[in-house]
Scaffold this active site. Structure first.
Site, PDB file in Angstrom:
ATOM      1  N   GLU A  17      -2.927   1.700  -2.980  1.00 46.29           N
ATOM      2  CA  GLU A  17      -2.385   0.344  -2.779  1.00 46.29           C
ATOM      3  C   GLU A  17      -1.747   0.362  -1.391  1.00 46.29           C
ATOM      4  OE1 GLU A  17      -0.047  -1.048  -6.167  1.00 46.29           O
ATOM      5  OE2 GLU A  17      -0.888   0.646  -7.243  1.00 46.29           O
ATOM      6  N   CYS A  38       4.795  -5.554   0.667  1.00 42.73           N
ATOM      7  CA  CYS A  38       3.370  -5.441   1.037  1.00 42.73           C
ATOM      8  C   CYS A  38       2.724  -6.816   1.039  1.00 42.73           C
ATOM      9  CB  CYS A  38       2.651  -4.497   0.086  1.00 42.73           C
ATOM     10  SG  CYS A  38       2.803  -4.943  -1.647  1.00 42.73           S
ATOM     11  N   GLU A  50       0.601  -5.374  10.664  1.00 43.35           N
ATOM     12  CA  GLU A  50       1.586  -5.658   9.617  1.00 43.35           C
ATOM     13  C   GLU A  50       2.976  -5.382  10.183  1.00 43.35           C
ATOM     14  OE1 GLU A  50       1.682  -2.770   6.436  1.00 43.35           O
ATOM     15  OE2 GLU A  50       2.310  -4.283   5.005  1.00 43.35           O
ATOM     16  N   LYS A 110       6.486  11.575  -6.294  1.00 42.55           N
ATOM     17  CA  LYS A 110       7.126  11.871  -4.998  1.00 42.55           C
ATOM     18  C   LYS A 110       7.578  10.579  -4.333  1.00 42.55           C
ATOM     19  CE  LYS A 110       5.964  12.276  -0.804  1.00 42.55           C
ATOM     20  NZ  LYS A 110       7.225  11.825  -0.193  1.00 42.55           N
TER      21      LYS A 110
HETATM   22  P1  NAD Z   1       3.911   5.584   4.272  1.00 45.72           P
HETATM   23  O1  NAD Z   1       2.446   5.499   4.156  1.00 45.72           O
HETATM   24  O2  NAD Z   1       4.486   6.081   5.538  1.00 45.72           O
HETATM   25  O3  NAD Z   1       4.505   6.552   3.134  1.00 45.72           O
HETATM   26  C1  NAD Z   1       4.271   6.335   1.765  1.00 45.72           C
HETATM   27  C2  NAD Z   1       4.528   7.627   0.996  1.00 45.72           C
HETATM   28  O4  NAD Z   1       3.572   8.614   1.415  1.00 45.72           O
HETATM   29  C3  NAD Z   1       5.890   8.261   1.228  1.00 45.72           C
HETATM   30  O5  NAD Z   1       6.336   8.834   0.023  1.00 45.72           O
HETATM   31  C4  NAD Z   1       5.581   9.339   2.250  1.00 45.72           C
HETATM   32  O6  NAD Z   1       6.526  10.401   2.257  1.00 45.72           O
HETATM   33  C5  NAD Z   1       4.230   9.818   1.761  1.00 45.72           C
HETATM   34  N1  NAD Z   1       3.398  10.500   2.761  1.00 45.72           N
HETATM   35  C6  NAD Z   1       3.504  10.490   4.107  1.00 45.72           C
HETATM   36  N2  NAD Z   1       2.494  11.219   4.661  1.00 45.72           N
HETATM   37  C7  NAD Z   1       1.742  11.674   3.640  1.00 45.72           C
HETATM   38  C8  NAD Z   1       0.547  12.455   3.566  1.00 45.72           C
HETATM   39  N3  NAD Z   1      -0.077  12.896   4.669  1.00 45.72           N
HETATM   40  N4  NAD Z   1       0.019  12.708   2.352  1.00 45.72           N
HETATM   41  C9  NAD Z   1       0.620  12.234   1.227  1.00 45.72           C
HETATM   42  N5  NAD Z   1       1.753  11.498   1.237  1.00 45.72           N
HETATM   43  C10 NAD Z   1       2.313  11.221   2.428  1.00 45.72           C
HETATM   44  O7  NAD Z   1       4.450   4.143   3.907  1.00 45.72           O
HETATM   45  P2  NAD Z   1       5.934   3.594   4.007  1.00 45.72           P
HETATM   46  O8  NAD Z   1       6.291   3.400   5.449  1.00 45.72           O
HETATM   47  O9  NAD Z   1       6.811   4.442   3.142  1.00 45.72           O
HETATM   48  O10 NAD Z   1       5.769   2.154   3.287  1.00 45.72           O
HETATM   49  C11 NAD Z   1       5.364   1.000   3.944  1.00 45.72           C
HETATM   50  C12 NAD Z   1       3.899   0.717   3.714  1.00 45.72           C
HETATM   51  O11 NAD Z   1       3.607   0.656   2.333  1.00 45.72           O
HETATM   52  C13 NAD Z   1       3.490  -0.641   4.264  1.00 45.72           C
HETATM   53  O12 NAD Z   1       2.239  -0.541   4.922  1.00 45.72           O
HETATM   54  C14 NAD Z   1       3.352  -1.506   3.029  1.00 45.72           C
HETATM   55  O13 NAD Z   1       2.527  -2.618   3.159  1.00 45.72           O
HETATM   56  C15 NAD Z   1       2.824  -0.508   2.068  1.00 45.72           C
HETATM   57  N6  NAD Z   1       3.009  -0.974   0.684  1.00 45.72           N
HETATM   58  C16 NAD Z   1       1.920  -1.361  -0.059  1.00 45.72           C
HETATM   59  C17 NAD Z   1       2.092  -1.841  -1.348  1.00 45.72           C
HETATM   60  C18 NAD Z   1       0.918  -2.262  -2.203  1.00 45.72           C
HETATM   61  O14 NAD Z   1       1.073  -2.321  -3.405  1.00 45.72           O
HETATM   62  N7  NAD Z   1      -0.234  -2.559  -1.646  1.00 45.72           N
HETATM   63  C19 NAD Z   1       3.368  -1.943  -1.890  1.00 45.72           C
HETATM   64  C20 NAD Z   1       4.453  -1.559  -1.107  1.00 45.72           C
HETATM   65  C21 NAD Z   1       4.268  -1.075   0.177  1.00 45.72           C
END
Ligand code: NAD
Length: 467
Positions: free
Chosen positions: A238, A272, A369, A165
């Protein structure tokens, strides 16, 4: 779309949602708006496909290699689409596709090792490795392809099937990627689902899913862990980071300034493990601010499809609002913008690359962040103070130390509470290394053989030793 059939549901045309080009703020295409109740059928098919896929490791290796070739061949179309919906400069899209292909090839050739254990008794045990079943891979919008591949490549190589997804902000390049992969993979081995609603929450709690591997923010990670607890599926998270770069007093500012700048601003700071805070010795602080500000003022900001562009837009309107709020709060707290500090006029989600100085340590741009093109540079007086500050947030993804005496820099790096620490650079990752955050930055280990074993379970057979 051969990997799933989201365009037609039970004889009716599925609803669609808009996908926006962040360089214009305008809708440029749509994606299928799948509903949570469609997941029963998707996961059921993934479960049936698993029985065939897990049975033949050699066929998996071949299929994953062919899949990697198919993606590489279609790199131009994929890169343009990725830039269009994500915003990153085209060169960064090509680099992301190269890393996607590299992950497929790396895991295609990785196999778990069967091990025998003897402990002095007339019995020996053999540890074999078994796949888990359908895996849910949920990914964010900053690196849609490479983060998806970091999940599905080890999961598929281990013999699992995957329901992927993407973020509703970046569904299209993922759909194209998966249609390319579908030319090499058996049906239902990898299925992409897209939706603007609570699809991720339902996927994470679905009883047919045996491992939920998630990349995203810490709050969503908590929700995913709670959802997966319903079926006690394995969870790998992650999550976010707030990486500090600690500059030592023997650092040569001119030599490292470019690398440090791009460690913070690549992908418009939406990484990230970007450098999100810089700690400079008080004596060098003004010089560091000046070197970074000079780069922030001259870097070419624009649409990712423009070949001149070095820094694209923020990916989406809510994230732009968040970046603006954090920068404004810092300025209200007494910080000064040595460069930027504001949105850019015109269409699209552009924010001026921003270097902040005189930032109070409790300001959200330091404690949270920011995930955008805003970087605070903070002075320190003693190394202990700098290390304490670097370790002083709830995050623990990465960190870096910059200086001329490499042994001394390494000794400081050793004191950072994070999963990966670099010296004189930041966020360079090897496919073969483990990737794991501490504190709220993650649970479980991805990357390298650890990523493969994270998608397997041990199965132990005891037998008497031959006389
Ligand atoms: P997010 O947590 O808002 O969303 C991530 C994914 O989860 C999306 O596909 C979203 O649609 C889905 N999602 C949303 N609510 C959900 C729920 N209740 N249950 C299951 N899935 C759900 O994150 P974002 O804004 O898309 O991305 C930015 C964040 O990701 C930042 O905090 C960044 O640091 C982090 N990130 C971490 C890594 C790592 O490897 N540690 C890598 C890239 C990004």
């Amino acid at each position: 779309m051969p990997t799933s059939e989201p365009d037609r549901v039970a004889g009716r045309r599925a609803a669609r949602f808009a996908v926006i080009d962040p360089a214009t703020g305008e809708t440029f295409d749509e994606a299928p708006d799948q509903q949570p109740d469609e997941l029963d059928a998707v996961v059921g098919r993934a479960h049936r496909a698993w029985h065939r896929w897990r049975a033949d490791p050699a066929a998996r290796t071949t299929a994953l290699r062919v899949a990697a070739d198919a993606v590489e061949t279609a790199g131009d179309d994929l890169a343009r689409l990725l830039t269009r919906e994500q915003g990153k400069p085209l060169a960064e899209s090509y680099a992301e596709i190269a890393r996607t292909v590299a992950r497929l090839r790396y895991f295609a050739d990785l196999a778990p090792r069967t091990r025998r254990i003897t402990d002095g008794r007339p019995v020996h045990s053999e540890i074999r490795w078994r796949s888990l079943g359908p895996v849910a891979a949920i990914v964010p919008w900053n690196f849609p392809l490479q983060l998806a591949a970091a999940k599905f490549a080890p999961a598929l190589a281990a013999g699992n099937t995957v329901v992927l997804k993407p973020s509703p902000l970046t569904p299209l390049a993922t759909r194209l990627l998966c249609s390319l992969l579908a030319t090499a993979l058996p049906e239902d081995v990898l299925t992409v689902v897209t939706g603007s609603g609570p699809l991720g929450a339902r996927l994470a709690s679905h009883p047919g899913i045996r491992h939920v591997t998630f990349t995203g923010s810490a709050p969503t990670g908590r929700a995913v862990a709670e959802a997966a607890a319903a079926s006690l599926a394995r969870v790998t998270l992650e999550l976010g980071g707030n990486d500090a770069a600690v500059l030592l007093d023997d650092v040569e500012v001119d030599r490292i300034a470019d690398r440090l700048f791009w460690a913070a601003f690549r992908n418009c700071g939406q990484v990230c493990m970007a450098v999100k805070r810089v700690y400079a010795p008080a004596r060098l602080h003004a010089e560091v601010v000046e070197a970074l500000a000079q780069r922030a003022k001259t870097v070419v900001v624009g649409a990712g499809l423009d070949p001149e562009t070095q820094l694209g837009p923020v990916n989406n309107a809510p994230q732009l609002t968040r970046v603006e709020r954090i920068a404004k709060q810092a300025l209200a707290d007494g910080a000064r913008a040595a460069a930027g500090g504001h949105r850019l006029d015109g269409p699209g989600y552009f924010f001026a690359p921003t270097i902040l100085t005189d930032v109070p340590p409790g300001s959200p741009v330091v404690t949270e962040e920011q995930f955008g093109p805003v970087l605070p540079v903070l002075p320190y007086r003693s190394l202990d103070e700098a290390v304490d500050a670097a370790n002083g947030t709830g995050f623990g993804l990465g960190g870096s130390v910059w200086g001329t005496d490499l042994d001394r820099a390494e000794a400081v790096a050793d004191r950072l509470e994070c999963g990966t620490a670099w010296i004189n650079h930041h966020a360079e990752l090897s496919l073969a290394q483990p990737f794991a955050g501490v504190k709220t930055s993650g649970v479980g280990v991805a990357g390298g053989p650890w990523g493969l074993y994270g998608n397997l379970r041990p199965f132990v057979v005891h037998r008497p030793q031959e006389p």
